[in-house]
Design a protein around this motif. Structure first.
Motif, PDB file in Angstrom:
ATOM      1  N   HIS A  43       1.894   5.100  36.088  1.00 31.74           N
ATOM      2  CA  HIS A  43       2.270   5.098  34.681  1.00 31.74           C
ATOM      3  C   HIS A  43       3.534   4.291  34.454  1.00 31.74           C
ATOM      4  CE1 HIS A  43       3.273   6.691  30.690  1.00 31.74           C
ATOM      5  NE2 HIS A  43       1.969   6.916  30.595  1.00 31.74           N
ATOM      6  N   PRO A  46       7.886   5.045  34.281  1.00 33.68           N
ATOM      7  CA  PRO A  46       7.633   6.028  35.336  1.00 33.68           C
ATOM      8  C   PRO A  46       7.730   7.473  34.839  1.00 33.68           C
ATOM      9  CG  PRO A  46       9.670   4.775  35.748  1.00 33.68           C
ATOM     10  CD  PRO A  46       8.981   4.127  34.612  1.00 33.68           C
TER      11      PRO A  46
ATOM     12  N   ILE B 119      11.571   5.461  53.791  1.00 37.07           N
ATOM     13  CA  ILE B 119      10.437   5.777  52.913  1.00 37.07           C
ATOM     14  C   ILE B 119      10.932   6.127  51.505  1.00 37.07           C
ATOM     15  CG2 ILE B 119       8.622   7.483  52.503  1.00 37.07           C
ATOM     16  CD1 ILE B 119       8.076   7.475  55.509  1.00 37.07           C
ATOM     17  N   ILE B 120      11.997   6.931  51.435  1.00 37.40           N
ATOM     18  CA  ILE B 120      12.548   7.323  50.121  1.00 37.40           C
ATOM     19  C   ILE B 120      12.952   6.077  49.316  1.00 37.40           C
ATOM     20  CG2 ILE B 120      14.525   8.387  48.969  1.00 37.40           C
ATOM     21  CD1 ILE B 120      14.611  10.456  51.197  1.00 37.40           C
ATOM     22  N   ARG B 122      12.097   2.992  49.709  1.00 39.28           N
ATOM     23  CA  ARG B 122      10.992   2.112  49.370  1.00 39.28           C
ATOM     24  C   ARG B 122      10.283   2.615  48.113  1.00 39.28           C
ATOM     25  NH1 ARG B 122       7.287  -0.683  53.884  1.00 39.28           N
ATOM     26  NH2 ARG B 122       5.392  -0.774  52.644  1.00 39.28           N
ATOM     27  N   MET B 123      10.211   3.953  47.968  1.00 41.17           N
ATOM     28  CA  MET B 123       9.617   4.493  46.743  1.00 41.17           C
ATOM     29  C   MET B 123      10.514   4.205  45.538  1.00 41.17           C
ATOM     30  SD  MET B 123       8.081   8.165  47.905  1.00 41.17           S
ATOM     31  CE  MET B 123       6.860   8.259  49.209  1.00 41.17           C
ATOM     32  N   LEU B 124      11.819   4.396  45.707  1.00 43.57           N
ATOM     33  CA  LEU B 124      12.743   4.160  44.590  1.00 43.57           C
ATOM     34  C   LEU B 124      12.732   2.693  44.169  1.00 43.57           C
ATOM     35  CD1 LEU B 124      15.845   6.138  45.919  1.00 43.57           C
ATOM     36  CD2 LEU B 124      14.392   6.820  44.019  1.00 43.57           C
ATOM     37  N   PRO B 129       5.678  -1.845  37.492  1.00 43.43           N
ATOM     38  CA  PRO B 129       6.240  -1.286  36.251  1.00 43.43           C
ATOM     39  C   PRO B 129       6.543   0.214  36.356  1.00 43.43           C
ATOM     40  CG  PRO B 129       4.344  -2.661  35.771  1.00 43.43           C
ATOM     41  CD  PRO B 129       4.403  -2.518  37.268  1.00 43.43           C
ATOM     42  N   SER B 130       5.984   0.908  37.350  1.00 41.65           N
ATOM     43  CA  SER B 130       6.282   2.341  37.464  1.00 41.65           C
ATOM     44  C   SER B 130       7.437   2.620  38.429  1.00 41.65           C
ATOM     45  CB  SER B 130       5.016   3.103  37.889  1.00 41.65           C
ATOM     46  OG  SER B 130       4.420   2.471  39.003  1.00 41.65           O
ATOM     47  N   GLY B 131       8.143   1.573  38.860  1.00 45.89           N
ATOM     48  CA  GLY B 131       9.276   1.756  39.762  1.00 45.89           C
ATOM     49  C   GLY B 131      10.470   2.353  39.041  1.00 45.89           C
ATOM     50  N   ILE B 132      11.064   3.377  39.637  1.00 52.36           N
ATOM     51  CA  ILE B 132      12.087   4.140  38.923  1.00 52.36           C
ATOM     52  C   ILE B 132      13.418   3.395  38.857  1.00 52.36           C
ATOM     53  CG2 ILE B 132      12.688   5.477  41.013  1.00 52.36           C
ATOM     54  CD1 ILE B 132      12.799   6.828  37.422  1.00 52.36           C
ATOM     55  N   PHE B 135      13.302   0.736  36.301  1.00 54.60           N
ATOM     56  CA  PHE B 135      13.256   1.362  34.976  1.00 54.60           C
ATOM     57  C   PHE B 135      14.667   1.774  34.538  1.00 54.60           C
ATOM     58  CE2 PHE B 135      13.080   5.429  32.652  1.00 54.60           C
ATOM     59  CZ  PHE B 135      12.465   4.991  31.485  1.00 54.60           C
ATOM     60  N   LEU B 136      15.419   2.426  35.448  1.00 56.02           N
ATOM     61  CA  LEU B 136      16.771   2.874  35.109  1.00 56.02           C
ATOM     62  C   LEU B 136      17.687   1.677  34.838  1.00 56.02           C
ATOM     63  CD1 LEU B 136      17.209   5.789  37.685  1.00 56.02           C
ATOM     64  CD2 LEU B 136      16.782   5.973  35.225  1.00 56.02           C
TER      65      LEU B 136
END
Lengths: 278, 293
Positions: A43, A46, B119-120, B122-124, B129-132, B135-136
């Protein structure tokens, strides 16, 4: 004066909030991700918290990935590492602390030197050797290397602690006919329990994190500890299963996080002991 | 005579150090002077690995990436650790609630396995477009950042993740150090009318200097040896943009099967390790009573 105090309090709390956000948000994000549905993973913008937390993601991970095996393997490796490290380190630390020897200082520095060497450097020839004699995938070999990595810091830490125990405590036991080994077991070990506990907690946390040694010396999914297992899951999973990787990661660190929070007192004392003149 | 009586206590230690440090170190040095491959047993003695490493610029490139990684990681870990430990001590003196919570939160990052840290982050640092993080950043007006796919940014990303991971160790060492500075020094300075800034510069920093040096050397060594976190975050890429020494050694041995070449690079890392250990011993002799942790 009072106003300055209030200003300082507000300033400090502002700093604390920033620190908590910086250090806890990444963990929160993994946890939130582990409870998402697939559409929520993709989504945009996010999703901060899933609409309906998907607890069954954890079920899926427990059933369809070897994460339980990884956890069990880690527990076995860590257990034998703790036992082995203490068996090697306690007598050596006692010897360094109690016997006046030539080259004692040089030997302690030699031990320290070992601590500074990258595990990768020693694992390369060991891999080569074990490969030739077909002993790769041997827990015995892996545990020996784990022990070797933990011994130097543990000897230094325990020696520092034993130095603070007066010899007079043992002398009384010698008068009663105890030899050195008996006085170690009956007098020294009982008062050393807190130090041994601190050392143990550090060994557990560091061995649980150990990666390079099992990564090189083991090559079977059945044998991997959690650190190698996670990298394996990461490389085989794709974006569509990020929520499963997150759930597996949470399960993999849960044991150390619990140990860490419950025994934090021991960790702080172990990390700081010896580094500062008390 | 005396040494002989003490010997039995050291037998296990001598076995472990001899078998798992002395022998492998000598063997890795020997292998570095061969053209051994991982897959075939025969080899000859040669200086080829060292010559090639210098000629192709491999060594220079890997060293440069490693030094940039170590320098920025270490400087920020030390400064942030100092700053956070001051903030926690100040809070304790004012008897604020929550100092233990802050300390625990920072230390939690240290207790995690390096693979988990990779791993953490890489997720952040997800670039979709859904990357946090993107986005921030967009909320504060910063455009899309290619955290892990741009070679120059990737090295910065790896450094940021490593600072996040390693600050706790410096914080806790300095926290313990700050607690040993006698209160009377600060009281006397207050009586003399010294501002809190002057107390920091003239009391805290000089009193902490030896410990800060020891701290600096310890984290420099461990950062030079970093492997797991980068393996999980970038795998050394994109290209070889984040391939620090340990990753380069691994890559040489297990991807291109050059045992001799990997051993040569490992010897360079070993020399760096031993040089740092030597500096550490010199330092800790001067500040007697400080050992290791």
């Amino acid at each position: 004066m009072r106003q300055r105090r209030i200003a300082a309090t507000i300033g400090l709390y502002a700093v604390y909030v920033v620190l908590l956000v910086v250090f806890l948000f990444p963990l929160y994000w993994v946890f939130a991700t582990s409870l998402k549905t697939i559409p929520e993973l993709f989504h945009s913008p996010p999703v901060l918290w899933p609409k309906v937390p998907q607890g069954q993601n954890y079920n899926h991970v427990l059933v369809y990935t070897p994460v339980v095996t990884y956890l069990k393997n880690s527990a076995i490796l860590v257990f034998f590492t703790v036992v082995g490290t203490l068996v090697v380190s306690i007598p050596a630390a006692f010897g360094f602390s109690r016997f006046r020897m030539r080259f004692s200082r040089q030997a302690m520095l030699g031990v320290l030197m070992c601590q500074m060497i990258s595990p990768l450097v020693i694992v390369i020839p060991l891999y080569n050797y074990l490969n030739r004699v077909h002993l790769l995938n041997s827990y015995f070999a892996v545990i020996l290397v784990y022990i070797a990595i933990q011994v130097p810091p543990t000897v230094w830490f325990l020696k520092g602690f034993l130095d603070t125990i007066p010899v007079s405590m043992e002398e009384a036991a010698w008068l009663d006919g105890c030899n050195r080994l008996q006085s170690l077991v009956r007098i020294i070990l009982p008062v050393s329990v807190p130090a041994i506990a601190s050392a143990t907690v550090l060994i557990v946390i560091e061995s649980w994190s150990q990666f390079i040694v099992p990564f090189i010396l083991l090559n079977s999914d059945r044998l991997y500890p959690v650190s190698v297992g996670l990298i394996n899951l990461q490389s085989t999973s794709d974006v569509i299963s990020t929520h499963y990787l997150a759930a597996a990661s949470i399960l993999a660190v849960l044991p150390v996080v619990v140990i860490f929070v419950v025994l934090q007192k021991f960790i702080v004392s172990a990390l700081t002991a010896g580094s500062v003149k008390g | 005579m005396r040494n002989a009586r003490a010997l039995p206590w050291f037998v296990p230690l001598i076995l472990v150090v001899g078998l798992l440090y002395v022998y492998p170190v000598l063997d890795v040095v020997r292998l570095s002077f061969t053209n051994a491959g991982l897959l075939h047993p025969g080899y000859q003695y040669t200086l080829r690995s060292y010559v090639d490493m210098l000629r192709t610029g491999d060594l220079g490139q890997t060293l440069w990436i490693t030094i940039v990684f170590v320098f920025f990681s270490v400087v920020f870990q030390l400064l942030l650790g100092f700053f956070i430990s001051l903030a926690i001590i100040a809070g304790e003196q004012l008897k604020l609630r929550g100092t233990v919570v802050v300390r625990t939160a920072v230390l939690a990052a240290w207790a995690m396995p390096g693979v988990m840290i990779g791993i953490i982050w890489r997720m952040l640092m997800d670039e979709s477009p859904s990357g946090i993080l993107n986005f921030l950043l967009s909320k504060v007006g910063i455009g899309h950042v290619a955290f892990l796919s741009s070679p120059s940014v990737a090295l910065v990303s790896v450094i940021v993740a490593n600072i996040w991971r390693g600050t706790a160790f410096s914080m806790i060492m300095q926290y313990a150090g700050l607690k040993t500075i006698p209160d009377e020094l600060y009281e006397a300075a207050k009586v003399d009318g010294a501002t809190s800034w002057r107390r920091l510069v003239h009391i805290t920093v000089p009193m902490m200097a030896p410990l800060l040096m020891v701290n600096l050397i310890l984290i420099t060594i461990s950062t030079f040896n970093t492997f797991d976190m980068i393996m999980a975050l970038t795998g050394g890429g994109p290209g070889r943009a984040t391939e620090v020494m340990a990753l380069s050694i691994y890559d040489r041995i297990f991807h291109t099967y050059e045992l001799g070449g990997g051993a040569a690079m490992a010897v360079v890392l070993l020399v760096i390790n031993l040089l740092m250990a030597w500096v550490y011993m010199r330092m800790s002799r001067r500040t007697e009573g400080m050992t290791t942790s």
